[in-house]
Write a protein that holds these residues in place. Structure first.
Motif, PDB file in Angstrom:
ATOM      1  N   GLN A 234       0.572  -1.195   0.160  1.00 46.43           N
ATOM      2  CA  GLN A 234      -0.164   0.082   0.030  1.00 46.43           C
ATOM      3  C   GLN A 234       0.740   1.223   0.012  1.00 46.43           C
ATOM      4  O   GLN A 234       0.535   2.067  -0.784  1.00 46.43           O
ATOM      5  CB  GLN A 234      -0.846  -0.088   1.180  1.00 46.43           C
ATOM      6  N   ALA A 235       1.856   1.258   1.010  1.00 45.71           N
ATOM      7  CA  ALA A 235       2.812   2.530   1.013  1.00 45.71           C
ATOM      8  C   ALA A 235       3.568   2.778  -0.383  1.00 45.71           C
ATOM      9  O   ALA A 235       3.644   3.928  -0.610  1.00 45.71           O
ATOM     10  CB  ALA A 235       3.723   2.297   2.099  1.00 45.71           C
ATOM     11  N   MET A 236       4.071   1.560  -0.994  1.00 49.34           N
ATOM     12  CA  MET A 236       4.808   1.833  -2.089  1.00 49.34           C
ATOM     13  C   MET A 236       3.772   2.342  -3.403  1.00 49.34           C
ATOM     14  O   MET A 236       4.339   3.317  -3.977  1.00 49.34           O
ATOM     15  CB  MET A 236       5.389   0.432  -2.681  1.00 49.34           C
ATOM     16  N   LEU A 265      -8.473   0.737  -5.113  1.00 50.13           N
ATOM     17  CA  LEU A 265      -7.649  -0.069  -4.220  1.00 50.13           C
ATOM     18  C   LEU A 265      -8.393  -0.036  -2.810  1.00 50.13           C
ATOM     19  O   LEU A 265      -8.287   1.088  -2.109  1.00 50.13           O
ATOM     20  CB  LEU A 265      -6.317   0.606  -3.917  1.00 50.13           C
ATOM     21  N   SER A 266      -9.367  -0.909  -2.378  1.00 47.86           N
ATOM     22  CA  SER A 266     -10.188  -0.817  -1.417  1.00 47.86           C
ATOM     23  C   SER A 266     -10.005  -2.245  -0.725  1.00 47.86           C
ATOM     24  O   SER A 266     -10.378  -3.257  -1.111  1.00 47.86           O
ATOM     25  CB  SER A 266     -11.674  -0.546  -1.610  1.00 47.86           C
ATOM     26  N   ALA A 267      -9.655  -2.450   0.609  1.00 44.77           N
ATOM     27  CA  ALA A 267      -9.404  -3.360   1.463  1.00 44.77           C
ATOM     28  C   ALA A 267     -10.883  -4.093   1.745  1.00 44.77           C
ATOM     29  O   ALA A 267     -11.128  -5.284   1.737  1.00 44.77           O
ATOM     30  CB  ALA A 267      -8.974  -3.191   2.544  1.00 44.77           C
ATOM     31  N   TYR A 273      -6.046  -7.452  -2.158  1.00 45.94           N
ATOM     32  CA  TYR A 273      -5.545  -6.267  -1.488  1.00 45.94           C
ATOM     33  C   TYR A 273      -5.626  -6.199  -0.032  1.00 45.94           C
ATOM     34  O   TYR A 273      -4.574  -5.946   0.530  1.00 45.94           O
ATOM     35  CB  TYR A 273      -6.285  -4.766  -2.083  1.00 45.94           C
ATOM     36  N   SER A 274      -6.585  -6.724   0.457  1.00 48.64           N
ATOM     37  CA  SER A 274      -6.875  -6.651   1.822  1.00 48.64           C
ATOM     38  C   SER A 274      -5.674  -7.427   2.736  1.00 48.64           C
ATOM     39  O   SER A 274      -5.204  -7.201   3.778  1.00 48.64           O
ATOM     40  CB  SER A 274      -8.195  -7.166   2.504  1.00 48.64           C
ATOM     41  N   LYS A 275      -5.417  -8.649   1.978  1.00 49.34           N
ATOM     42  CA  LYS A 275      -4.625  -9.746   2.268  1.00 49.34           C
ATOM     43  C   LYS A 275      -3.121  -9.084   2.406  1.00 49.34           C
ATOM     44  O   LYS A 275      -2.291  -9.502   3.246  1.00 49.34           O
ATOM     45  CB  LYS A 275      -4.482 -11.095   1.611  1.00 49.34           C
ATOM     46  N   CYS A 276      -2.769  -8.469   1.351  1.00 50.13           N
ATOM     47  CA  CYS A 276      -1.573  -8.086   1.028  1.00 50.13           C
ATOM     48  C   CYS A 276      -0.830  -6.594   1.244  1.00 50.13           C
ATOM     49  O   CYS A 276       0.238  -6.293   1.203  1.00 50.13           O
ATOM     50  CB  CYS A 276      -1.120  -8.319  -0.571  1.00 50.13           C
ATOM     51  N   MET A 277      -1.939  -5.706   1.711  1.00 52.86           N
ATOM     52  CA  MET A 277      -1.463  -4.334   1.592  1.00 52.86           C
ATOM     53  C   MET A 277      -0.370  -3.979   2.656  1.00 52.86           C
ATOM     54  O   MET A 277       0.284  -2.800   2.481  1.00 52.86           O
ATOM     55  CB  MET A 277      -2.858  -3.420   1.930  1.00 52.86           C
ATOM     56  N   PHE A 278      -0.246  -4.893   3.711  1.00 51.09           N
ATOM     57  CA  PHE A 278       0.782  -4.683   4.337  1.00 51.09           C
ATOM     58  C   PHE A 278       2.063  -5.300   4.435  1.00 51.09           C
ATOM     59  O   PHE A 278       2.998  -5.226   5.294  1.00 51.09           O
ATOM     60  CB  PHE A 278       0.182  -4.611   6.249  1.00 51.09           C
ATOM     61  N   MET A 279       2.144  -6.216   3.555  1.00 51.80           N
ATOM     62  CA  MET A 279       3.070  -7.280   3.115  1.00 51.80           C
ATOM     63  C   MET A 279       4.308  -6.183   2.566  1.00 51.80           C
ATOM     64  O   MET A 279       4.026  -5.442   1.778  1.00 51.80           O
ATOM     65  CB  MET A 279       2.817  -8.223   2.096  1.00 51.80           C
TER      66      MET A 279
END
Length: 571
Positions: A234-236, A265-267, A273-279
C-alpha cells in the motif's frame, strides 16, 4: 471502532429510511461524494435502488419528479445556500436531508423558509464528516494545514468539527491529551474539548470502565518518516504512483489498457489487496504468482462447457470470474509498474542510504553515499532532494556537516526551485520552537542514539525496513502507562486522568503516512484488548509532504510546489 462500518451504517440507514421499491438519487457535495465512494461500491448502491448520483452545486441537473432525493452534505454556508435554492425550485419528488455534522438553528430556519413546496420529509444529523482510508485510518484530505507553524483558521475549524463528528460516530466521549511542544496540538485539543462541552447532550454516552483517549500530535514530532521510501504494498503504491480516495491513476503507465487507466484499491472490496496491503514488496511476488495460478485454474474450468448444466454453472459464476479477472489484471499491472520504477530509479540503493541516514551515525560514509546518488542521473530529483533533507535533519549539529555543499549539488543538477527551497526549509519546519519547548532533534545524545539503534535493529528482516516511526514508541509508552504527562499533558484545568487505555484515537496535525498506518495495524494485532485509530489532515507521500512543509514555512511569497507533483515523468 471500525470506521468503515460506522459510515456504511449511516449511508445504509439513509437509503432505507427513504423507502423501499422506489428509485432514488443521491445528491452530495464534493466532499461527501468521497465519503460515500470510499465505503460503498457503486454497484452496491445500485442494488439498493440508488440509480443516480449528482453534485449539489451542479445547477444544470434535469428535473426528475418521479425520484426521491437523498441529500447528504456537509453543513457549510455554501451548501445551505445551494440547498435552499434547490428547495425553492425542486427537481425531485421528496427530499430526505442528512448533514454530516451538527447544524445550527439559523440554517434550519433558512431551510424551513425555503421549503415552499413542502417537499422535505426528513432532516437529520448523521456523523460522517471524515474520510475512511481504512477501518482504522481516517483523513480530511487537507494539505497545508498551517502557516508559519500556526493553524490556518478554516483548517482548525474543519479539524475540530471533523474530530467531533468522528467521536460521535464511534459514540466516544474521550479524555484528551496533546503534544506539549506544539501550540497547534494544544489549540486543537482546546477547541475539541470546548465543542464537546458545548454539545454535552450529544456526548452523553454510557460510561465505560476505561475512558477512551484522544491523543493529538503534530507532524513535526517526526519529520523523518514521511521522507523515506516505503516497502510495503500500500505504501509503495502511494509513494511511487499515488492513491487518492482509494483510487490509483495508471494512465501514465506504459501499455496500460483503457479499463486499467484508473483502478480502485479498497480493502473492503478487494480480498487480495486486503491480504497483501501491509506485506513487504519481497512477499508480494509469491502472492501474485498464487493469485495468477488460481485464476488460470478457474479459467480452465470455465472452458469446459459441454452441457446445459455446464452453461448454467458458467452463467452463475461469471460475475465472480469477471471480478477475479479484473483483480488479477489490476495487481499484475500495479506490481509490474512498481518493479519497473524500483529498477529505473535505482530505489534499492537510494533506500539503503535513506535507512543508513535514519538508523546509523557514520557521517563521512553517509555524506559520500548521498553525494554519489545526487550526481547519479538515474536518481530522480525528488529522491535527490529528500536525501539532502534526511542528511540535514540527521547531521545539522555535526561539526563537519556539508549541508551547503549538498544544496549546491542540487543546484548543479537543476533540481526545480520549489524542491530546493523545501530542502533549505526542512530545519525551519522541524525545529520550530513553540511555547519555549524545542522539538526532539534527530541529533540525539550518543547514549540515546545507541539505545534507539539497538531497539530498532531487533527483528530486522532486511536493510530497507530498519526504520520504525516515532509514533510506535509513543503508542507503546501509552499502552504501558509510561507516556510522560509533562510531554503529553491532559487538556483542561481539572482533567480526568487515565491509568490505562483501551480505545485510542490518535490525530496528527500535518499528516500521517501509510507506514504509520501499518504500525497502528500491527499494534492492534499485538494488543487484542486495545483498539487504536489513526487520523490526520492528510495521508502523505513525499510530494505531498513537500507541499506541507512549503505551506508551513511560507512567508506569503509564491511557494507553489503542487505544480511539480507530475513534473517528473518517471520512465
Amino acid at each position: 471502532m471500525n470506521l468503515v462500518s460506522a459510515v456504511r451504517n449511516y449511508v445504509g440507514k439513509m437509503i432505507d429510511d427513504s423507502g423501499v421499491g422506489v428509485m432514488k438519487i443521491l445528491l452530495m457535495d464534493k466532499e461527501t461524494i468521497s465519503v460515500v465512494s470510499m465505503v460503498y461500491a457503486q454497484s452496491e448502491l445500485l442494488q439498493r435502488e440508488v440509480y443516480l448520483f449528482e453534485l449539489l452545486n451542479n445547477f444544470n441537473r434535469e428535473p426528475m419528479r418521479h425520484l426521491k432525493c437523498i441529500c447528504f452534505i456537509r453543513p457549510t454556508r455554501e451548501n445551505i445556500e445551494n440547498l435552499c435554492n434547490e428547495l425553492r425550485n425542486p427537481n425531485y419528488n421528496l427530499y430526505f436531508i442528512y448533514f454530516t455534522n451538527v447544524i445550527d438553528k439559523d440554517s434550519l430556519k433558512q431551510l424551513a423558509e425555503a421549503d415552499e413546496h413542502e417537499v422535505v420529509r426528513e432532516v437529520q444529523e448523521v456523523f460522517a464528516d471524515f474520510l475512511c482510508m481504512a477501518r482504522h485510518v481516517f483523513s480530511f484530505n487537507i494539505i497545508g494545514c498551517s502557516k508559519k507553524n500556526r493553524w490556518k483558521h478554516d483548517v482548525l475549524q474543519r479539524c475540530t468539527s471533523g474530530l467531533t463528528s468522528l467521536l460521535l460516530a464511534l459514540k466516544r466521549c474521550p479524555v484528551i491529551r496533546y503534544q506539549a511542544s506544539s501550540e497547534m496540538a494544544d489549540e486543537l485539543a482546546k477547541c475539541v474539548g470546548n465543542l464537546i462541552s458545548k454539545e454535552a447532550a450529544l456526548f452523553d454516552f454510557r460510561h465505560t470502565d476505561v475512558a477512551p483517549l484522544l491523543l493529538i500530535l503534530d507532524r513535526r514530532f517526526d519529520p523523518l518518516t514521511p521522507l523515506l521510501n516505503q516497502w510495503t504494498y500500500q505504501a509503495m503504491v502511494h509513494e511511487l504512483i499515488g492513491i487518492h480516495n482509494n483510487r490509483v491513476n495508471l494512465s501514465s503507465v506504459p501499455n496500460t489498457s483503457e479499463e486499467l487507466k484508473e483502478v480502485v484499491l479498497s480493502a473492503e472490496q478487494d480480498e487480495f489487496y486486503s491480504k497483501c496491503m501491509f506485506m513487504n514488496f519481497g512477499e508480494i511476488g509469491s502472492q501474485i504468482k498464487e493469485l495468477m495460478e488460481n485464476y488460470q485454474k478457474t479459467a480452465q474450468s470455465h472452458q469446459k462447457i459441454e452441457s446445459i448444466s455446464d452453461m448454467k454453472t458458467f452463467i452463475e459464476n461469471y460475475p465472480a470470474f469477471k471480478k477475479m479477472s479484473g483483480t488479477v489484471a489490476k495487481h499484475i499491472t500495479l506490481v509490474g509498474e512498481l518493479s519497473r520504477l524500483v529498477q529505473v530509479n535505482n530505489l534499492l540503493e537510494v533506500s539503503e542510504t535513506e535507512q543508513e541516514l535514519a538508523c546509523h551515525s557514520n557521517h563521512s560514509e553517509a555524506l559520500q553515499h548521498v553525494k554519489k546518488l545526487i550526481t547519479n542521473d538515474a536518481v530522480t530529483d525528488l529522491d535527490a532532494t529528500r536525501l539532502v533533507m534526511l542528511y540535514t535533519l540527521k547531521y545539522e549539529r555535526h561539526s563537519s556537516n556539508d549541508i551547503p555543499g549538498l544544496i549546491e549539488l542540487l543546484n548543479r543538477r537543476n533540481v526545480p526551485e520549489e524542491f530546493r527551497r523545501v530542502a533549505a526549509s526542512v530545519l525551519t519546519y522541524s525545529n520550530a520552537s513553540v511555547n519555549g519547548v524545542h522539538h526532539q532533534s534527530l541529533s540525539e545524545s550518543p547514549v540515546a542514539a545507541t539505545r534507539r539503534l539497538l531497539k530498532g535493529l531487533k527483528g530486522v528482516e532486511n536493510i530497507y525496513t530498519q526504520h520504525q516511526p516515532m509514533l510506535k514508541e509513543i503508542l507503546e509508552n501509552l499502552l504501558r502507562g509510561r507516556l510522560k504527562e509533562s510531554a503529553y499533558p491532559y487538556n483542561g484545568n481539572n482533567p480526568v486522568r487515565v491509568d490505562r487505555v483501551r480505545d485510542v484515537i490518535v490525530f496528527v496535525a500535518g499528516g500521517v503516512t501509510y507506514e504509520e498506518a501499518n504500525t497502528v495495524h500491527t499494534l492492534n494485532l499485538a494488543n487484542p484488548d486495545v483498539r487504536i485509530i489513526l487520523g490526520s489532515t492528510n495521508v502523505h507521500n513525499t510530494k505531498s509532504f513537500f507541499e506541507e512543509i512549503a505551506a508551513s514555512v511560507s512567508d506569503g511569497n509564491a511557494y507553489d510546489i503542487s505544480r511539480f507533483r507530475d513534473s517528473e515523468k518517471l520512465t
